[in-house]
Design an enzyme around this catalytic site. Structure first.
Site, PDB file in Angstrom:
ATOM      1  N   ASN A 212     -11.793  -4.517   4.839  1.00  0.00           N
ATOM      2  CA  ASN A 212     -11.430  -3.147   4.163  1.00  0.00           C
ATOM      3  C   ASN A 212     -11.584  -3.466   2.581  1.00  0.00           C
ATOM      4  OD1 ASN A 212      -8.763  -4.532   3.011  1.00  0.00           O
ATOM      5  ND2 ASN A 212      -8.469  -4.740   4.977  1.00  0.00           N
ATOM      6  N   ASP A 284      -5.474  -4.006  11.371  1.00  0.00           N
ATOM      7  CA  ASP A 284      -4.398  -3.821  12.501  1.00  0.00           C
ATOM      8  C   ASP A 284      -5.188  -4.189  13.888  1.00  0.00           C
ATOM      9  OD1 ASP A 284      -2.254  -2.693  10.971  1.00  0.00           O
ATOM     10  OD2 ASP A 284      -3.387  -0.885  10.585  1.00  0.00           O
ATOM     11  N   LYS A 294     -25.773 -13.315  17.481  1.00  0.00           N
ATOM     12  CA  LYS A 294     -26.012 -12.345  16.682  1.00  0.00           C
ATOM     13  C   LYS A 294     -26.366 -11.182  17.875  1.00  0.00           C
ATOM     14  CE  LYS A 294     -28.831 -10.009  13.594  1.00  0.00           C
ATOM     15  NZ  LYS A 294     -30.082 -10.082  12.699  1.00  0.00           N
ATOM     16  N   PHE A 330       4.162  -3.756   1.345  1.00  0.00           N
ATOM     17  CA  PHE A 330       3.523  -2.931   0.452  1.00  0.00           C
ATOM     18  C   PHE A 330       3.106  -1.914   1.496  1.00  0.00           C
ATOM     19  CE2 PHE A 330       2.462  -4.101  -3.957  1.00  0.00           C
ATOM     20  CZ  PHE A 330       3.267  -5.248  -4.055  1.00  0.00           C
TER      21      PHE A 330
HETATM   22  N1  CTP Z   1       1.329  -6.059   7.568  1.00  0.00           N
HETATM   23  C1  CTP Z   1       1.127  -7.322   7.862  1.00  0.00           C
HETATM   24  N2  CTP Z   1       0.350  -7.610   9.136  1.00  0.00           N
HETATM   25  C2  CTP Z   1      -0.290  -6.463   9.845  1.00  0.00           C
HETATM   26  C3  CTP Z   1      -0.005  -5.152   9.235  1.00  0.00           C
HETATM   27  C4  CTP Z   1       0.359  -5.184   8.075  1.00  0.00           C
HETATM   28  O1  CTP Z   1       1.883  -8.322   7.389  1.00  0.00           O
HETATM   29  N3  CTP Z   1      -0.587  -6.869  10.995  1.00  0.00           N
HETATM   30  C5  CTP Z   1       2.035  -5.770   6.140  1.00  0.00           C
HETATM   31  C6  CTP Z   1       1.172  -5.504   4.851  1.00  0.00           C
HETATM   32  O2  CTP Z   1       0.730  -6.759   4.326  1.00  0.00           O
HETATM   33  C7  CTP Z   1       1.897  -4.650   4.037  1.00  0.00           C
HETATM   34  C8  CTP Z   1       2.853  -3.813   5.111  1.00  0.00           C
HETATM   35  O3  CTP Z   1       2.816  -4.787   6.386  1.00  0.00           O
HETATM   36  O4  CTP Z   1       2.879  -5.301   3.174  1.00  0.00           O
HETATM   37  C9  CTP Z   1       2.327  -2.348   5.515  1.00  0.00           C
HETATM   38  O5  CTP Z   1       1.029  -2.514   5.610  1.00  0.00           O
HETATM   39  P1  CTP Z   1       0.363  -1.031   6.266  1.00  0.00           P
HETATM   40  O6  CTP Z   1      -1.185  -1.485   6.521  1.00  0.00           O
HETATM   41  O7  CTP Z   1       0.449  -0.032   5.346  1.00  0.00           O
HETATM   42  O8  CTP Z   1       1.283  -0.754   7.531  1.00  0.00           O
HETATM   43  P2  CTP Z   1       0.994  -0.708   8.991  1.00  0.00           P
HETATM   44  O9  CTP Z   1       1.909  -1.419   9.708  1.00  0.00           O
HETATM   45  O10 CTP Z   1      -0.563  -1.226   9.283  1.00  0.00           O
HETATM   46  O11 CTP Z   1       1.094   0.967   9.473  1.00  0.00           O
HETATM   47  P3  CTP Z   1      -0.073   2.048   9.312  1.00  0.00           P
HETATM   48  O12 CTP Z   1      -1.099   1.485   9.506  1.00  0.00           O
HETATM   49  O13 CTP Z   1       0.560   2.742  10.599  1.00  0.00           O
HETATM   50  O14 CTP Z   1       0.217   2.630   8.064  1.00  0.00           O
END
Ligand code: CTP
Length: 406
Positions: A212, A284, A294, A330
């Protein structure tokens, strides 16, 4: 280095005799760029290595080299120059100058300034490794530490004399960082802080992957600010091309699973961590079956299909530990931050969540955030990531539960 970070500060930069004087030219440039007023004072020996003219051009102020200089009206340069200073930094500090300082000698302008000062003194030794290792030098350094003088470095590595060892002056960037940190309040002294930062990279095959747009800047700025506040900081970073902040220990990982493992290993071994700040933009999902070779393009109609599995939620897992550190999350949302932020804080069960206003903060140098905690919401003014990080560290420090006695 941040623009304006040293605005309003006056630094007396003292140069003594040593080849590292050339590095002080760059240091002056960094200090000026950060908004400091730099008053250069050189010993006679220093002028053999770099000219006062060079230092004057870089600092934008006349350079002083002698206590008999008639340019100051009352002829008391040693009093006037140190009265204005917020700190005196001697870089490079020679063997001879350390010896003079340790004994309180005052036989030239710079040494007199140091004795007559009413501000902190920092010294960056620069010498051959044998001169640094000499018992007399070590004794002098110990005396100076005992007198409250901050000794920066020396570093180790290749020396101008061709030898390798301790005694090199720290690099200008490191000296700048040490000085900038010196002025920050030590709100997290003695605390241990773990930070995740940057993106993760989830492989598809040996040459492709999913990632990302997180640059890592906010997480690195927070690690830097926590170290400046006196904390012992471990930064676990996904792939990003940023320099490790001064005084921070860094581990590099690629995938979310590796980041999870590194975080858990750190929290389950060794002394207790006080704070966990999850700034990383963690993927996620990951690809279920990573191809060993590959993936080759076959026919036009033959496009691969990827199947995903969920990655562990690092922040939620840490928050659920039996004795979790103070957890800060965050959130980057594309809309309705007020609602999503408050909900996310509850869902992840963390005491503090920092919501980024606006989706376009990735990679930018400044940021605007809303803090969500038990008491409600608080919007912080837009600021560059370095000063915002310092503000966030102050906010975290005020919310941190005080330590159990013992
Ligand atoms: N975070 C984490 N591990 C993950 C996903 C997120 O530690 N697998 C942490 C990020 O570092 C951040 C917080 O969770 O501090 C929120 O991340 P975000 O991507 O906004 O939240 P998600 O739980 O992925 O929710 P969504 O995608 O539904 O907004």
């Amino acid at each position: 280095m941040e623009h304006g970070e040293l605005a309003g500060k006056t630094i007396v930069l003292g140069l003594t005799g040593g080849i590292a004087c050339y590095k002080s030219a760059e240091l002056t440039r960094l200090l000026i760029k950060a908004g400091a007023t730099v008053q250069v004072v050189m010993t006679e020996a220093a002028t053999q290595f770099i000219t006062p003219l060079t230092m004057q051009a870089l600092s934008g102020r006349p350079v002083f080299t002698s206590q008999w200089d008639g340019r100051i009206d009352n002829n008391m340069a040693h009093i006037d120059l140190s009265r204005e200073a917020d700190a005196i930094l001697i870089a490079p500090a020679s063997t001879d100058f350390l010896a003079k300082l340790a004994h309180g000698m005052a036989d030239d302008l710079l040494s007199t300034l140091c004795v007559a000062r009413d501000c902190p003194l920092l010294v960056a030794p620069a010498m051959n490794r044998q001169m640094w290792a000499h018992p007399a030098t070590q004794r002098n350094a110990a005396t100076l530490r005992g007198d409250g003088v901050t000794i920066l470095g020396p570093g180790s590595g290749e020396q101008a004399c061709g030898e390798i060892g301790d005694g090199r002056m720290l690099e200008p960037e490191d000296l700048f960082e040490a000085l900038a940190g010196f002025f920050q309040p030590k709100r997290l002294a003695g605390r241990r802080v773990l930070v995740t930062a940057g993106p993760t990279f989830e492989p598809i095959d040996p040459v492709r992957g999913l990632t990302n747009l997180s640059s890592g800047k906010m997480g690195f700025a927070l690690a830097r600010a926590a170290a400046q506040a006196g904390a012992d900081v471990h930064l676990i970073a996904g792939p990003c091309a940023l320099a490790t902040p001064y005084g921070v220990t860094r581990s590099n990982v690629q995938t979310a699973q590796q980041m999870y493992d590194a975080v858990m290993a750190d929290l389950s071994h060794g002394p207790h961590h006080d704070i966990f700040i999850a700034v990383a933009a963690v993927a996620d999902w990951r690809v279920r079956d990573v191809a060993r070779d590959k993936i080759k393009k076959a026919g036009d109609a033959d496009v691969p299909t990827l199947e995903f599995v969920q990655n562990p939620d690092i922040l939620a897992a840490v928050a659920q530990l039996p004795t979790p550190p103070y957890c800060v999350g965050f959130a980057a949302e594309s809309g309705d931050l007020e609602t999503h932020g408050a909900q996310k804080r509850k869902r992840k069960q963390v005491p503090l969540l920092v919501g980024n206003l606006g989706p376009a903060t990735f990679g930018q140098d400044d940021n605007e955030v809303i803090l969500f905690d038990e008491a409600g919401q608080q919007r912080l003014p837009r600021a560059n990531k370095a000063s915002l990080a310092q503000r966030l560290i102050a906010e975290i420090a005020t919310r941190l539960p005080s330590r159990a006695p013992g």
